[in-house]
Every structure is written in structure tokens, then in C-alpha cells.
Design a protein around this motif. Structure first.
Motif, short mmCIF file in Angstrom:
data_model
loop_
_atom_site.label_atom_id
_atom_site.label_comp_id
_atom_site.label_asym_id
_atom_site.label_seq_id
_atom_site.Cartn_x
_atom_site.Cartn_y
_atom_site.Cartn_z
N ILE A 44 0.91 53.66 35.49
CA ILE A 44 -0.41 53.02 35.44
C ILE A 44 -0.64 52.19 36.69
CG2 ILE A 44 -1.80 51.31 34.20
CD1 ILE A 44 -0.40 52.32 31.63
N GLN A 45 0.37 51.43 37.12
CA GLN A 45 0.23 50.61 38.33
C GLN A 45 0.04 51.49 39.57
OE1 GLN A 45 0.00 47.30 38.60
NE2 GLN A 45 0.11 47.05 36.41
N LEU A 46 0.78 52.59 39.64
CA LEU A 46 0.64 53.48 40.79
C LEU A 46 -0.73 54.15 40.83
CD1 LEU A 46 4.17 55.12 40.87
CD2 LEU A 46 3.22 53.49 42.49
N ALA A 54 -8.75 54.55 47.15
CA ALA A 54 -9.85 55.48 47.36
C ALA A 54 -11.20 54.78 47.28
CB ALA A 54 -9.78 56.61 46.33
N ILE A 55 -11.32 53.76 46.43
CA ILE A 55 -12.60 53.08 46.23
C ILE A 55 -12.83 52.00 47.29
CG2 ILE A 55 -13.88 51.58 44.66
CD1 ILE A 55 -12.48 53.07 42.35
N ALA A 56 -11.83 51.12 47.47
CA ALA A 56 -12.03 49.94 48.31
C ALA A 56 -11.62 50.15 49.76
CB ALA A 56 -11.25 48.76 47.72
N GLY A 57 -10.84 51.15 50.05
CA GLY A 57 -10.44 51.42 51.43
C GLY A 57 -9.52 50.33 51.97
N ASP A 58 -9.99 49.61 53.01
CA ASP A 58 -9.16 48.60 53.65
C ASP A 58 -8.91 47.38 52.76
OD1 ASP A 58 -8.89 50.10 55.91
OD2 ASP A 58 -10.60 49.18 56.94
N GLY A 59 -9.78 47.11 51.83
CA GLY A 59 -9.62 45.95 50.95
C GLY A 59 -8.89 46.28 49.66
N ALA A 60 -8.12 47.34 49.66
CA ALA A 60 -7.45 47.78 48.43
C ALA A 60 -6.40 46.78 47.98
CB ALA A 60 -6.81 49.14 48.63
N THR A 61 -5.73 46.13 48.92
CA THR A 61 -4.70 45.17 48.54
C THR A 61 -5.30 43.97 47.82
OG1 THR A 61 -3.43 45.83 50.47
CG2 THR A 61 -2.79 43.78 49.41
N VAL A 68 -5.34 43.19 38.93
CA VAL A 68 -4.12 42.92 38.17
C VAL A 68 -4.13 41.48 37.67
CG1 VAL A 68 -1.61 42.74 38.35
CG2 VAL A 68 -2.77 44.71 39.30
N GLY A 69 -4.62 40.55 38.49
CA GLY A 69 -4.68 39.15 38.05
C GLY A 69 -5.65 38.95 36.92
#
Length: 72
Positions: A44-46, A54-61, A68-69
Motif C-alpha cells: 500500500i505504501q509503495l 505520477a500525480i504530483a511530480g516534483d512535489g511527490a515527497t 501519510v501524516g
């Protein structure tokens, strides 16, 4: 009126020669529950990280941290 105490009789010190059948059962159940938790949450996490990439691109982190928070 009896003068006997209502307290239970004194208990002897625990003996080391008495073996309980639950000595290995409880850690085994704990370990199996941990294994199930890891086995269910890892995919699920992966998948969440891949979808957010795929959605956020560079802001995925940052998005992953927020999702998750908020999700607990």
C-alpha cells in the motif's frame, strides 16, 4: 462470629520448574501479527508513493508526507 480472616491464603513464590504452554505462544502470535502488518502495509505504501509521483511530480515527497501524516 468467626475470627478467621477473609483474606486468601498466602501464595508461595513462583517455581522455576513449572512450564507454561504459553511461554512460546504469545511471542509467536506477536511476531505473526507484526508479519501480517508488514505484509499488508508495504504494498500500500509503495503504490501510494507511485501514484503520488505520477500525480504530483516534483512535489511527490511533500505530498506523500502530507497524505501519510493526515491518514495516520
Amino acid at each position: 462470629m468467626p475470627t478467621e480472616s477473609l483474606a486468601p491464603p498466602p501464595v508461595d513464590a513462583p517455581r522455576d520448574d513449572v512450564k507454561t504452554p504459553l511461554r512460546r505462544f504469545v511471542p509467536a502470535v506477536m511476531l505473526s501479527q507484526f508479519g501480517v502488518y508488514v505484509a499488508l502495509t508495504t504494498p500500500i505504501q509503495l503504490l501510494l508513493a507511485l501514484h503520488l509521483d505520477a500525480i504530483a511530480g516534483d512535489g511527490a515527497t511533500t505530498a506523500f508526507g502530507i497524505v501519510v501524516g493526515a491518514g495516520g
